[in-house]
Design a protein around this motif. Sequence first.
Motif, PDB file in Angstrom:
ATOM      1  N   SER A 178     -37.628  10.624  47.739  1.00  0.00           N
ATOM      2  CA  SER A 178     -37.039  12.029  47.735  1.00  0.00           C
ATOM      3  C   SER A 178     -36.504  12.221  49.202  1.00  0.00           C
ATOM      4  O   SER A 178     -35.548  12.821  49.337  1.00  0.00           O
ATOM      5  CB  SER A 178     -37.995  13.226  47.361  1.00  0.00           C
ATOM      6  OG  SER A 178     -38.419  12.748  45.763  1.00  0.00           O
ATOM      7  N   GLY A 179     -37.523  12.056  50.087  1.00  0.00           N
ATOM      8  CA  GLY A 179     -36.953  12.505  51.469  1.00  0.00           C
ATOM      9  C   GLY A 179     -35.864  11.498  51.879  1.00  0.00           C
ATOM     10  O   GLY A 179     -35.231  11.956  52.703  1.00  0.00           O
ATOM     11  N   GLY A 180     -36.068  10.344  51.325  1.00  0.00           N
ATOM     12  CA  GLY A 180     -34.726   9.310  51.830  1.00  0.00           C
ATOM     13  C   GLY A 180     -33.578   9.935  51.352  1.00  0.00           C
ATOM     14  O   GLY A 180     -32.513   9.870  51.930  1.00  0.00           O
ATOM     15  N   LEU A 181     -33.555  10.301  49.812  1.00  0.00           N
ATOM     16  CA  LEU A 181     -32.308  10.865  49.246  1.00  0.00           C
ATOM     17  C   LEU A 181     -31.865  12.016  49.930  1.00  0.00           C
ATOM     18  O   LEU A 181     -30.672  12.384  50.041  1.00  0.00           O
ATOM     19  CB  LEU A 181     -32.640  11.125  47.788  1.00  0.00           C
ATOM     20  CG  LEU A 181     -32.962   9.982  46.673  1.00  0.00           C
ATOM     21  CD1 LEU A 181     -33.311  10.374  45.445  1.00  0.00           C
ATOM     22  CD2 LEU A 181     -31.801   8.827  47.054  1.00  0.00           C
ATOM     23  N   LEU A 182     -32.671  12.839  50.264  1.00  0.00           N
ATOM     24  CA  LEU A 182     -32.312  14.145  51.020  1.00  0.00           C
ATOM     25  C   LEU A 182     -31.853  13.940  52.516  1.00  0.00           C
ATOM     26  O   LEU A 182     -31.083  14.676  52.916  1.00  0.00           O
ATOM     27  CB  LEU A 182     -33.578  15.256  51.006  1.00  0.00           C
ATOM     28  CG  LEU A 182     -34.189  15.674  49.654  1.00  0.00           C
ATOM     29  CD1 LEU A 182     -35.149  16.363  49.826  1.00  0.00           C
ATOM     30  CD2 LEU A 182     -32.818  16.584  49.037  1.00  0.00           C
ATOM     31  N   SER A 183     -32.255  12.942  53.047  1.00  0.00           N
ATOM     32  CA  SER A 183     -31.408  12.419  54.322  1.00  0.00           C
ATOM     33  C   SER A 183     -30.447  11.502  54.303  1.00  0.00           C
ATOM     34  O   SER A 183     -30.015  10.877  55.396  1.00  0.00           O
ATOM     35  CB  SER A 183     -33.044  11.846  55.050  1.00  0.00           C
ATOM     36  OG  SER A 183     -33.072  10.669  54.762  1.00  0.00           O
ATOM     37  N   LYS A 184     -29.864  11.358  52.951  1.00  0.00           N
ATOM     38  CA  LYS A 184     -28.681  10.643  52.928  1.00  0.00           C
ATOM     39  C   LYS A 184     -28.933   9.099  53.123  1.00  0.00           C
ATOM     40  O   LYS A 184     -27.924   8.246  53.490  1.00  0.00           O
ATOM     41  CB  LYS A 184     -27.696  11.084  53.800  1.00  0.00           C
ATOM     42  CG  LYS A 184     -26.970  12.326  53.657  1.00  0.00           C
ATOM     43  CD  LYS A 184     -25.789  12.829  54.345  1.00  0.00           C
ATOM     44  CE  LYS A 184     -25.286  14.170  54.128  1.00  0.00           C
ATOM     45  NZ  LYS A 184     -24.138  14.452  54.880  1.00  0.00           N
ATOM     46  N   ALA A 185     -30.194   8.621  52.428  1.00  0.00           N
ATOM     47  CA  ALA A 185     -30.267   7.350  52.522  1.00  0.00           C
ATOM     48  C   ALA A 185     -30.262   6.808  50.973  1.00  0.00           C
ATOM     49  O   ALA A 185     -30.463   7.613  50.283  1.00  0.00           O
ATOM     50  CB  ALA A 185     -31.711   6.860  52.959  1.00  0.00           C
ATOM     51  N   SER A 186     -29.618   5.638  50.712  1.00  0.00           N
ATOM     52  CA  SER A 186     -29.493   5.231  49.323  1.00  0.00           C
ATOM     53  C   SER A 186     -30.868   4.856  48.728  1.00  0.00           C
ATOM     54  O   SER A 186     -32.038   4.960  49.319  1.00  0.00           O
ATOM     55  CB  SER A 186     -28.769   3.752  49.193  1.00  0.00           C
ATOM     56  OG  SER A 186     -29.632   2.649  49.759  1.00  0.00           O
ATOM     57  N   TYR A 187     -30.968   4.769  47.283  1.00  0.00           N
ATOM     58  CA  TYR A 187     -32.107   4.383  46.575  1.00  0.00           C
ATOM     59  C   TYR A 187     -32.674   3.083  47.213  1.00  0.00           C
ATOM     60  O   TYR A 187     -33.827   3.074  47.404  1.00  0.00           O
ATOM     61  CB  TYR A 187     -31.788   4.436  45.141  1.00  0.00           C
ATOM     62  CG  TYR A 187     -31.487   5.468  44.306  1.00  0.00           C
ATOM     63  CD1 TYR A 187     -32.395   6.481  44.212  1.00  0.00           C
ATOM     64  CD2 TYR A 187     -30.282   5.714  43.570  1.00  0.00           C
ATOM     65  CE1 TYR A 187     -32.110   7.432  43.510  1.00  0.00           C
ATOM     66  CE2 TYR A 187     -29.743   6.690  43.182  1.00  0.00           C
ATOM     67  CZ  TYR A 187     -30.765   7.682  42.603  1.00  0.00           C
ATOM     68  OH  TYR A 187     -30.434   8.865  42.001  1.00  0.00           O
ATOM     69  N   LYS A 188     -31.760   2.035  47.351  1.00  0.00           N
ATOM     70  CA  LYS A 188     -32.453   0.792  47.941  1.00  0.00           C
ATOM     71  C   LYS A 188     -33.242   0.786  49.148  1.00  0.00           C
ATOM     72  O   LYS A 188     -34.240   0.500  49.448  1.00  0.00           O
ATOM     73  CB  LYS A 188     -31.291  -0.312  47.993  1.00  0.00           C
ATOM     74  CG  LYS A 188     -31.827  -1.637  48.231  1.00  0.00           C
ATOM     75  CD  LYS A 188     -30.711  -2.505  48.080  1.00  0.00           C
ATOM     76  CE  LYS A 188     -31.307  -4.010  48.177  1.00  0.00           C
ATOM     77  NZ  LYS A 188     -31.799  -4.264  49.681  1.00  0.00           N
ATOM     78  N   ALA A 189     -32.417   1.630  50.107  1.00  0.00           N
ATOM     79  CA  ALA A 189     -33.047   1.871  51.637  1.00  0.00           C
ATOM     80  C   ALA A 189     -34.061   2.728  51.515  1.00  0.00           C
ATOM     81  O   ALA A 189     -35.367   2.518  52.049  1.00  0.00           O
ATOM     82  CB  ALA A 189     -31.899   2.699  52.504  1.00  0.00           C
TER      83      ALA A 189
ATOM     84  N   ARG B 185     -30.993  16.290  42.357  1.00  0.00           N
ATOM     85  CA  ARG B 185     -29.785  17.377  42.229  1.00  0.00           C
ATOM     86  C   ARG B 185     -29.084  17.694  43.751  1.00  0.00           C
ATOM     87  O   ARG B 185     -27.961  18.009  43.633  1.00  0.00           O
ATOM     88  CB  ARG B 185     -30.368  18.560  41.787  1.00  0.00           C
ATOM     89  CG  ARG B 185     -30.663  18.302  40.332  1.00  0.00           C
ATOM     90  CD  ARG B 185     -31.218  19.542  39.704  1.00  0.00           C
ATOM     91  NE  ARG B 185     -31.405  19.467  38.163  1.00  0.00           N
ATOM     92  CZ  ARG B 185     -31.869  20.437  37.608  1.00  0.00           C
ATOM     93  NH1 ARG B 185     -32.078  21.601  37.913  1.00  0.00           N
ATOM     94  NH2 ARG B 185     -32.313  20.143  36.283  1.00  0.00           N
ATOM     95  N   LYS B 186     -29.678  17.576  44.822  1.00  0.00           N
ATOM     96  CA  LYS B 186     -29.325  17.850  46.065  1.00  0.00           C
ATOM     97  C   LYS B 186     -28.785  16.693  46.827  1.00  0.00           C
ATOM     98  O   LYS B 186     -28.120  16.602  48.038  1.00  0.00           O
ATOM     99  CB  LYS B 186     -30.398  18.540  46.999  1.00  0.00           C
ATOM    100  CG  LYS B 186     -30.856  19.679  46.490  1.00  0.00           C
ATOM    101  CD  LYS B 186     -29.816  20.870  46.651  1.00  0.00           C
ATOM    102  CE  LYS B 186     -30.594  22.055  46.337  1.00  0.00           C
ATOM    103  NZ  LYS B 186     -29.508  23.363  46.341  1.00  0.00           N
ATOM    104  N   LYS B 187     -28.993  15.353  46.607  1.00  0.00           N
ATOM    105  CA  LYS B 187     -28.606  14.383  47.207  1.00  0.00           C
ATOM    106  C   LYS B 187     -27.093  14.197  47.281  1.00  0.00           C
ATOM    107  O   LYS B 187     -26.260  14.611  46.492  1.00  0.00           O
ATOM    108  CB  LYS B 187     -29.132  12.768  46.457  1.00  0.00           C
ATOM    109  CG  LYS B 187     -28.274  12.459  45.219  1.00  0.00           C
ATOM    110  CD  LYS B 187     -28.951  11.019  44.642  1.00  0.00           C
ATOM    111  CE  LYS B 187     -28.249  10.480  43.552  1.00  0.00           C
ATOM    112  NZ  LYS B 187     -27.952  11.576  42.207  1.00  0.00           N
ATOM    113  N   SER B 188     -26.502  13.620  48.473  1.00  0.00           N
ATOM    114  CA  SER B 188     -25.059  13.193  48.508  1.00  0.00           C
ATOM    115  C   SER B 188     -24.867  11.778  48.742  1.00  0.00           C
ATOM    116  O   SER B 188     -25.600  11.025  48.711  1.00  0.00           O
ATOM    117  CB  SER B 188     -24.666  14.259  49.714  1.00  0.00           C
ATOM    118  OG  SER B 188     -25.251  14.097  50.905  1.00  0.00           O
TER     119      SER B 188
END
Length: 266
Positions: free
Chosen positions: A172-183, A131-134
């Motif tokens: 989850s940490g990756g999404l919150l730090s603006k990394a893509s699903y793949k990365a 929900r918080k990912k950008s």
Amino acid sequence: MKDILIAFILGIVEGLAEFLPVSSTGHLILVGHLLGFEDERAKTFEIVIQLGAILAITILYRERLVSLFNIKPILNKEKKFNAIHIVLGVFPPAIIAGLLLHDVIKTYLFRPNTVVIGLIAGAILMIIAERKKSEPTSYSLDDLTYRQALTIGLFQCLAVYPGFSRAGSTISGGLLSKASYKASSEFSFLIALPVMVGATGLDLLKNWNHLSVSDIPMFLVGFITSFVVAMLAVVTFLKWLEILGLTPFAYYRIVIAILFTIFVLL
């Protein structure tokens, strides 16, 4: 024959769950409890089948792993995935899980009731991350910044709690730090290797005396099953993640935790 069947079942569980955001440790503890396979030999068996999953990632990402030995990108300050990313992602959980809390966690937290808590807590984190990912700033491993690598490594610390899930916390940490699903997911796979090798190596040394020649067929079946299933699961998961996101996996965790609590723990 019963041991072989147990090895096959747990090998499938490990292979499916190790790199998915559902917690392999949690599932092994819960399934082992249902199968009545919870003695010292079971603990050693879990270590061996984790090595099968580790081998799968090593083969799938062998080119990336080999490239980490090339220090030219670091010296030339190129924007390219390198060994520093791995160090930043591995150092925090290695210190916390490997040196400070390893024995405490193994002694007091590897139980079905604590796993249920971890499954739900990890699910909540995954839903929040969704929900918080950008909009991502890093779409591939080569786009990852050192700050993102460290952030994901800090989130990996949550995985020391059984049931929380290494993949769930790091993605989850990756999404919150603006990394893509793949990365996020591929970095999660790669930083899992050093932590898993260190942890399983330490556990194997401590539990070596629980191995016997008669256990070889069972352990071999579990290892091979885990390896094959993990190879298939990783490739499939990357495709699912892009389409479904983390939320379905989070809801699955909550349902499993509730069902296990109702039918087994109560």
